[in-house]
Write a protein that holds these residues in place. Structure first.
Motif, PDB file in Angstrom:
ATOM      1  N   VAL A   7       0.842  -1.203   0.000  1.00  0.00           N
ATOM      2  CA  VAL A   7       0.000   0.000   0.000  1.00  0.00           C
ATOM      3  C   VAL A   7       0.872   1.246   0.000  1.00  0.00           C
ATOM      4  O   VAL A   7       0.613   2.217  -0.719  1.00  0.00           O
ATOM      5  CB  VAL A   7      -0.958  -0.020   1.223  1.00  0.00           C
ATOM      6  CG1 VAL A   7      -1.732   1.281   1.324  1.00  0.00           C
ATOM      7  CG2 VAL A   7      -1.929  -1.177   1.112  1.00  0.00           C
ATOM      8  N   ARG A   8       1.946   1.218   0.782  1.00  0.00           N
ATOM      9  CA  ARG A   8       2.857   2.370   0.835  1.00  0.00           C
ATOM     10  C   ARG A   8       3.471   2.631  -0.541  1.00  0.00           C
ATOM     11  O   ARG A   8       3.719   3.768  -0.928  1.00  0.00           O
ATOM     12  CB  ARG A   8       3.995   2.117   1.829  1.00  0.00           C
ATOM     13  CG  ARG A   8       3.603   2.184   3.259  1.00  0.00           C
ATOM     14  CD  ARG A   8       3.870   3.501   3.895  1.00  0.00           C
ATOM     15  NE  ARG A   8       5.072   4.166   3.387  1.00  0.00           N
ATOM     16  CZ  ARG A   8       5.512   5.305   3.841  1.00  0.00           C
ATOM     17  NH1 ARG A   8       4.861   5.912   4.801  1.00  0.00           N
ATOM     18  NH2 ARG A   8       6.590   5.880   3.353  1.00  0.00           N
ATOM     19  N   ALA A   9       3.739   1.542  -1.267  1.00  0.00           N
ATOM     20  CA  ALA A   9       4.405   1.681  -2.564  1.00  0.00           C
ATOM     21  C   ALA A   9       3.543   2.399  -3.596  1.00  0.00           C
ATOM     22  O   ALA A   9       4.065   2.986  -4.535  1.00  0.00           O
ATOM     23  CB  ALA A   9       4.815   0.312  -3.092  1.00  0.00           C
ATOM     24  N   VAL A  10       2.216   2.328  -3.428  1.00  0.00           N
ATOM     25  CA  VAL A  10       1.362   2.990  -4.430  1.00  0.00           C
ATOM     26  C   VAL A  10       0.857   4.353  -3.951  1.00  0.00           C
ATOM     27  O   VAL A  10       0.046   4.982  -4.606  1.00  0.00           O
ATOM     28  CB  VAL A  10       0.160   2.098  -4.833  1.00  0.00           C
ATOM     29  CG1 VAL A  10       0.619   0.859  -5.547  1.00  0.00           C
ATOM     30  CG2 VAL A  10      -0.689   1.719  -3.622  1.00  0.00           C
ATOM     31  N   MET A  11       1.362   4.790  -2.832  1.00  0.00           N
ATOM     32  CA  MET A  11       0.951   6.101  -2.317  1.00  0.00           C
ATOM     33  C   MET A  11       1.485   7.221  -3.203  1.00  0.00           C
ATOM     34  O   MET A  11       2.519   7.059  -3.838  1.00  0.00           O
ATOM     35  CB  MET A  11       1.522   6.294  -0.913  1.00  0.00           C
ATOM     36  CG  MET A  11       0.515   6.029   0.160  1.00  0.00           C
ATOM     37  SD  MET A  11       1.266   5.931   1.776  1.00  0.00           S
ATOM     38  CE  MET A  11       2.372   7.294   1.829  1.00  0.00           C
ATOM     39  N   PRO A  12       0.793   8.374  -3.250  1.00  0.00           N
ATOM     40  CA  PRO A  12       1.327   9.469  -4.057  1.00  0.00           C
ATOM     41  C   PRO A  12       2.712   9.893  -3.547  1.00  0.00           C
ATOM     42  O   PRO A  12       2.985   9.827  -2.349  1.00  0.00           O
ATOM     43  CB  PRO A  12       0.312  10.594  -3.859  1.00  0.00           C
ATOM     44  CG  PRO A  12      -0.638  10.145  -2.817  1.00  0.00           C
ATOM     45  CD  PRO A  12      -0.455   8.694  -2.585  1.00  0.00           C
TER      46      PRO A  12
ATOM     47  N   VAL B  45       1.932  14.652   6.010  1.00  0.00           N
ATOM     48  CA  VAL B  45       0.867  13.866   5.376  1.00  0.00           C
ATOM     49  C   VAL B  45       1.243  12.390   5.337  1.00  0.00           C
ATOM     50  O   VAL B  45       0.403  11.511   5.581  1.00  0.00           O
ATOM     51  CB  VAL B  45       0.572  14.413   3.953  1.00  0.00           C
ATOM     52  CG1 VAL B  45      -0.481  13.575   3.260  1.00  0.00           C
ATOM     53  CG2 VAL B  45       0.109  15.858   4.029  1.00  0.00           C
ATOM     54  N   SER B  46       2.522  12.126   5.073  1.00  0.00           N
ATOM     55  CA  SER B  46       2.957  10.723   5.018  1.00  0.00           C
ATOM     56  C   SER B  46       2.735  10.057   6.373  1.00  0.00           C
ATOM     57  O   SER B  46       2.363   8.888   6.462  1.00  0.00           O
ATOM     58  CB  SER B  46       4.421  10.624   4.611  1.00  0.00           C
ATOM     59  OG  SER B  46       5.267  10.581   5.731  1.00  0.00           O
ATOM     60  N   MET B  47       2.959  10.847   7.417  1.00  0.00           N
ATOM     61  CA  MET B  47       2.766  10.348   8.776  1.00  0.00           C
ATOM     62  C   MET B  47       1.284   9.995   9.001  1.00  0.00           C
ATOM     63  O   MET B  47       0.959   8.924   9.502  1.00  0.00           O
ATOM     64  CB  MET B  47       3.214  11.487   9.681  1.00  0.00           C
ATOM     65  CG  MET B  47       2.912  11.449  11.111  1.00  0.00           C
ATOM     66  SD  MET B  47       3.585  12.995  11.783  1.00  0.00           S
ATOM     67  CE  MET B  47       2.142  14.028  11.723  1.00  0.00           C
TER      68      MET B  47
ATOM     69  N   ARG C 175       6.834  10.587 -21.406  1.00  0.00           N
ATOM     70  CA  ARG C 175       5.539   9.915 -21.277  1.00  0.00           C
ATOM     71  C   ARG C 175       5.232   9.546 -19.819  1.00  0.00           C
ATOM     72  O   ARG C 175       4.243   8.882 -19.542  1.00  0.00           O
ATOM     73  CB  ARG C 175       5.506   8.673 -22.170  1.00  0.00           C
ATOM     74  CG  ARG C 175       6.538   7.615 -21.805  1.00  0.00           C
ATOM     75  CD  ARG C 175       6.505   6.427 -22.745  1.00  0.00           C
ATOM     76  NE  ARG C 175       7.391   5.367 -22.327  1.00  0.00           N
ATOM     77  CZ  ARG C 175       8.703   5.355 -22.506  1.00  0.00           C
ATOM     78  NH1 ARG C 175       9.299   6.377 -23.105  1.00  0.00           N
ATOM     79  NH2 ARG C 175       9.442   4.336 -22.097  1.00  0.00           N
ATOM     80  N   SER C 176       6.079   9.948 -18.906  1.00  0.00           N
ATOM     81  CA  SER C 176       5.858   9.541 -17.513  1.00  0.00           C
ATOM     82  C   SER C 176       4.657  10.274 -16.905  1.00  0.00           C
ATOM     83  O   SER C 176       4.346  11.396 -17.296  1.00  0.00           O
ATOM     84  CB  SER C 176       7.114   9.807 -16.681  1.00  0.00           C
ATOM     85  OG  SER C 176       7.406  11.170 -16.709  1.00  0.00           O
ATOM     86  N   PRO C 177       3.980   9.618 -15.944  1.00  0.00           N
ATOM     87  CA  PRO C 177       2.739  10.194 -15.408  1.00  0.00           C
ATOM     88  C   PRO C 177       2.981  11.244 -14.332  1.00  0.00           C
ATOM     89  O   PRO C 177       2.387  11.194 -13.257  1.00  0.00           O
ATOM     90  CB  PRO C 177       2.034   8.964 -14.832  1.00  0.00           C
ATOM     91  CG  PRO C 177       3.133   8.060 -14.431  1.00  0.00           C
ATOM     92  CD  PRO C 177       4.269   8.303 -15.369  1.00  0.00           C
ATOM     93  N   ILE C 178       3.853  12.192 -14.608  1.00  0.00           N
ATOM     94  CA  ILE C 178       4.056  13.290 -13.659  1.00  0.00           C
ATOM     95  C   ILE C 178       3.712  14.594 -14.385  1.00  0.00           C
ATOM     96  O   ILE C 178       3.716  14.624 -15.624  1.00  0.00           O
ATOM     97  CB  ILE C 178       5.504  13.309 -13.086  1.00  0.00           C
ATOM     98  CG1 ILE C 178       6.552  13.438 -14.194  1.00  0.00           C
ATOM     99  CG2 ILE C 178       5.783  12.083 -12.244  1.00  0.00           C
ATOM    100  CD1 ILE C 178       7.966  13.636 -13.681  1.00  0.00           C
TER     101      ILE C 178
ATOM    102  N   ASN D  51      10.521  16.185  -1.046  1.00  0.00           N
ATOM    103  CA  ASN D  51       9.917  15.132  -0.221  1.00  0.00           C
ATOM    104  C   ASN D  51      10.702  13.844  -0.425  1.00  0.00           C
ATOM    105  O   ASN D  51      10.952  13.448  -1.560  1.00  0.00           O
ATOM    106  CB  ASN D  51       8.453  14.909  -0.619  1.00  0.00           C
ATOM    107  CG  ASN D  51       7.634  16.170  -0.438  1.00  0.00           C
ATOM    108  OD1 ASN D  51       7.661  16.790   0.625  1.00  0.00           O
ATOM    109  ND2 ASN D  51       6.931  16.592  -1.476  1.00  0.00           N
ATOM    110  N   ILE D  52      11.064  13.237   0.691  1.00  0.00           N
ATOM    111  CA  ILE D  52      11.841  11.994   0.587  1.00  0.00           C
ATOM    112  C   ILE D  52      10.885  10.813   0.694  1.00  0.00           C
ATOM    113  O   ILE D  52      10.080  10.747   1.614  1.00  0.00           O
ATOM    114  CB  ILE D  52      12.896  11.919   1.711  1.00  0.00           C
ATOM    115  CG1 ILE D  52      13.813  13.137   1.633  1.00  0.00           C
ATOM    116  CG2 ILE D  52      13.694  10.633   1.625  1.00  0.00           C
ATOM    117  CD1 ILE D  52      14.677  13.322   2.847  1.00  0.00           C
ATOM    118  N   VAL D  53      10.981   9.919  -0.266  1.00  0.00           N
ATOM    119  CA  VAL D  53      10.075   8.766  -0.282  1.00  0.00           C
ATOM    120  C   VAL D  53      10.882   7.471  -0.300  1.00  0.00           C
ATOM    121  O   VAL D  53      11.400   7.066  -1.339  1.00  0.00           O
ATOM    122  CB  VAL D  53       9.156   8.804  -1.533  1.00  0.00           C
ATOM    123  CG1 VAL D  53       8.132   7.678  -1.486  1.00  0.00           C
ATOM    124  CG2 VAL D  53       8.456  10.141  -1.648  1.00  0.00           C
ATOM    125  N   PRO D  54      11.017   6.820   0.866  1.00  0.00           N
ATOM    126  CA  PRO D  54      11.686   5.515   0.845  1.00  0.00           C
ATOM    127  C   PRO D  54      10.724   4.465   0.288  1.00  0.00           C
ATOM    128  O   PRO D  54       9.564   4.420   0.673  1.00  0.00           O
ATOM    129  CB  PRO D  54      11.987   5.237   2.330  1.00  0.00           C
ATOM    130  CG  PRO D  54      11.505   6.411   3.099  1.00  0.00           C
ATOM    131  CD  PRO D  54      10.587   7.197   2.223  1.00  0.00           C
TER     132      PRO D  54
END
Lengths: 267, 531
Positions: free
Chosen positions: A120-125, A132-134, B271-274, B394-397
């Motif tokens: 679920v986390r992997a498909v989050m925006p 917001v992530s929190m 073509r990326s969805p951003i 924004n950091i996204v692990p």
């Protein structure tokens, strides 16, 4: 045991106040990087030292504690409400609805929740702020954590449905939602409350698990789970025992909740 | 009497040197013992210890040295190579070594049913790779199309016996597998027929046994090293290196910058969805240069890698002695220059925020592999550095499979931090990164035709260097590729991590190098005394 509960409550209150008012007690912001002072041992300036990026560990512990202490109850509310809706209502109605709901519950219970959370986390925006992530992290925990509680509530609702006072109310002409809201729901309140309290430490630990995997609350926002990652290098622990601080806080908080709980359950 | 005692002592000392068992750890099960199928690091370790090769690269000098072949000659513009082999050599089981064994090895390796990554390196075009023995000590290998720097690939081709009943268990390398206990250890004994001798004519290897313990936990590896149970550690992380340095300063060594680079890039796939306006930012060289100047690399080297890293200028590390373009310097941390680049594209400050010419606030995410502390820290530093320019990061692990899916298939990401691992100093090793048609051309992969003039030029230069035999000409082309990458900044290079190793003080003549295998590349000359 009464004294133990009182002590646990006092400890919990002390921790909650310290964390909830972190701005007052924390000497620095959770994201402030003192880049000239990385990896310091405890000192007057930095009570628990600094991490690798020069961030004050004590401040991060307070802010991290706040994240867990505010959001774990929120997740708990979400999960108990969902459980009440799915388990409570289906248990009360019975028949095919109960069977379907219990099948769904069994399915949820058999899911490997950690992998589900990761998926679920992997498909989050992507562009979600740390705050917001929190919120999302704990909401997901709440949304995914209803199943065990739902079973308990379904069973309680089923018993209540067969109870004498409900039969009496039915005989008096009370039906449907009115009967549920006036007769059944108030009698489920102690169970709902107990489930709420039981779930809080579970969600704190669940976030800690996610945080340890690096999938909890996003940087730079701290959480107990994220802070626990400093324990990964166990060869460092004997020389830097202050790294245990988040673990100690976690154990104290979870234990305090467990000690406080029976009193609430009996309420 | 005195003389006899001295001789006895000398013999005892020699025995002590010889009988000691060198131990170190591999971090997983080897997937194969068949040399040409090797694709993982653990199997590679086994191959390195047991395999005899025609040409060996000296990891210290980065020069090729004769192995089973005494000499070689590349002919027909790189489409053929002829080896003159050493005579009188034997495999570990006593089977004689001849040119037929080289032919047999190539036949096995190049079989269409076998998927061998080494074989792929020889498949330069449509057609077959043919190995033909001219005499028992001469063999010619012909390729379908020219391969530049083809000699280097032979460092990975362990020759197998065509006649031995032991098949691949008969080896020409310094050690032979004695025992394999899955999940626990592999023991090697010295190959009694190893061909190499030292300057004084003594037989090599000096060590009689080597034991590889299979252990995935690096903390346990460190503890065992401290206890003296293992003697070598490759690729230490900074934290463990510093900790070990305090306890055993004589055992650790920072060998200097490795070939690996930490890199950050933006998604430029159209073509990326951003949002389209973000792709416009990312495709602008001014924006990329602004970000490159806005990152404090020295802080990354100091805080994330404890000073065991150097600010990186490009894809080629200074450790790569021949191919590094020494004219390139890392982007200087300079916020003024950053702002100047941003202004060129119409970006402007609005309070604490940076906005583009259409008023969009500059905000983007950086995905990093979850659990990789170093990369998460790099992202946290970049986040704060770029905040000074008004950019919100924004950091996204993400768990690794999700991250890979985003950067290779869905392209649903904005920025990414990963590392470039270089195993071979030769530019051909990076062909799959720089060719615009390649899947690993990360910022905009699998292009049908080059999207920009500079990518077209890179394609041309990379192909040119790949078909030229003269290394000096190849270097001119490759220097230009490095210059283009620096100018256009499709990858924003952060740091080159140092190669950190630990070698127990009782191990002698280890000469660690930045190239893998760092600590034991000269294992046939290493000796050991008691614990």
């Amino acid at each position: 045991m009464r004294y133990a509960r009182a002590a646990a409550l006092a400890v919990l209150l002390f921790i909650c106040v310290s964390c909830l008012f972190a701005e007052l007690f924390a000497p620095a912001g959770y994201a402030t990087q003192y880049r000239d002072s990385p990896d310091l041992a405890p000192s007057h300036r930095f009570i628990l030292g600094t991490d690798e990026l020069g961030r004050d560990r004590f401040s991060r512990l307070l802010y991290g504690g706040r994240v867990s202490l505010i959001l774990a109850p929120t997740a708990s509310v979400i999960s108990v409400l969902l459980a009440a809706l799915i388990g409570g209502v289906s248990g009360y109605v019975g028949g095919w609805l109960e069977k379907s709901a219990m099948t769904l519950t069994d399915l949820f219970l058999s899911l490997p929740w950690l992998f589900l959370l990761i998926a679920v986390r992997a498909v989050m925006p992507l562009n979600t702020s740390a705050e917001v992530s929190m919120l999302i992290t704990f909401s997901i925990l709440g949304i995914l954590g209803w199943a065990a509680t739902a079973r308990v509530l379904a069973s309680a609702a089923r018993d209540l449905r067969r109870s004498d006072f409900v039969l009496q109310a039915e005989a008096a002409g009370m039906r449907g939602w009115r009967l549920f809201v006036i007769q059944v729901l108030p009698n489920m309140k102690p169970i709902l409350l107990a489930q709420f309290w039981v779930s809080i430490p579970i969600f704190i630990i669940a976030e800690a698990n996610l945080g340890l995997l690096g999938l909890g609350v996003n940087e730079p926002m701290p959480s107990l789970g994220g802070l626990l990652r400093e324990l990964e290098n166990f060869s460092a622990l004997s020389v830097e025992p202050w790294r245990f601080a988040p673990l100690i806080l976690l154990v104290v908080v979870v234990s305090a909740f467990q000690i406080v709980l029976p009193e609430k359950e009996n309420a | 009497m005195k003389r006899t005692s001295f001789i006895l002592l000398f013999i005892l000392a020699l025995q002590a040197l010889a009988s000691a068992e060198l131990r170190f750890v591999i971090h997983g099960e080897p997937r194969t013992f068949t040399p040409y199928l090797v694709g993982d690091e653990n199997s590679e370790t086994v191959r390195y210890l047991t395999g005899g090769v025609l040409i060996r690269m000296n990891r210290q000098t980065q020069q090729l040295e004769p192995g089973l072949a005494t000499s070689w000659k590349v002919a027909k513009m790189g489409t053929a190579i002829t080896f003159t082999l050493r005579s009188g050599l034997k495999f570990s089981d006593g089977t004689p070594f001849t040119a037929d064994d080289v032919v047999y090895t190539f036949q096995q390796m190049m079989a269409p049913t076998v998927h061998s990554s080494i074989a792929d390196a020889f498949r330069s075009g449509p057609g077959q790779v043919i190995a033909k023995a001219g005499s028992p000590t001469s063999v010619t290998i012909t390729f379908p199309a020219p391969i530049s720097g083809v000699e280097r690939i032979f460092d990975q081709v362990a020759i197998m016996s065509a006649k031995s009943p032991l098949k691949e268990k008969a080896v020409l390398g310094p050690f032979v597998v004695a025992e394999y206990k899955p999940g626990d250890h592999i023991t090697f004994n010295a190959n009694p027929n190893y061909w190499k001798k030292d300057e004084k004519g003594n037989k090599l290897p000096y060590l009689q046994t080597v034991r590889l313990d299979i252990q995935s936990n690096r903390d346990i590896e460190l503890l065992r090293f401290q206890k003296g149970e293992i003697q070598l550690i490759n690729g230490l992380d900074t934290e463990n290196f510093d900790r070990l340095q305090k306890i055993m300063p004589q055992a650790v060594k920072d060998v200097g910058p490795s070939l690996d680079a930490e890199e950050f890039w933006f998604n430029e796939v159209q073509r990326s969805p951003i949002p389209a306006y973000k792709i416009t930012w990312f495709r602008s060289v001014n924006f990329r240069r602004a970000v490159a100047h806005g990152i404090n690399r020295d802080d990354i080297a100091r805080l994330v890698f404890g000073g065991h890293a150097q600010a990186a200028a490009g894809s080629v590390s200074p450790a790569n002695k021949f191919w590094f373009n020494a004219k390139l310097k890392p982007y200087a941390y300079d916020l003024k220059t950053s702002m100047n680049f941003l202004k060129k594209d119409g970006f402007h400050r609005d309070g604490n925020s940076l906005k583009d010419k259409d008023g969009h606030a500059v905000e983007f995410s950086i995905i990093v592999p979850a659990g990789n502390k170093a990369r998460e820290r790099e992202a946290a530093l970049i986040q704060q550095d770029l905040a000074q320019l008004g950019m919100k990061v924004n950091i996204v692990p993400l768990d690794f499979p999700s991250l890979i899916e985003r950067i290779t298939q869905s392209f649903n990401y904005e920025g990414c931090i990963l590392g470039l691992q270089n195993f071979d100093p030769d530019p051909n090793d990076q062909m799959n990164v720089w060719l615009s048609s390649s899947e690993n051309h990360q910022w905009d992969p699998s292009q049908k035709t080059p999207a920009t003039f500079w990518e077209a030029e890179m394609d041309k230069l990379m192909r040119q260097q790949a078909t030229t035999q003269d290394n000096n000409k190849r270097k001119v082309a490759y220097d230009r590729v490095q210059q283009i990458v620096w100018d256009q900044a499709p990858f924003i290079y952060l740091v080159n991590k140092d190669a950190l190793v630990a070698i127990a003080p009782n191990v002698h003549d280890a000469n660690p190098a930045v190239l893998r295998p760092q600590t034991y590349w000269n294992i046939d000359r290493m000796t050991m005394t008691g614990r």
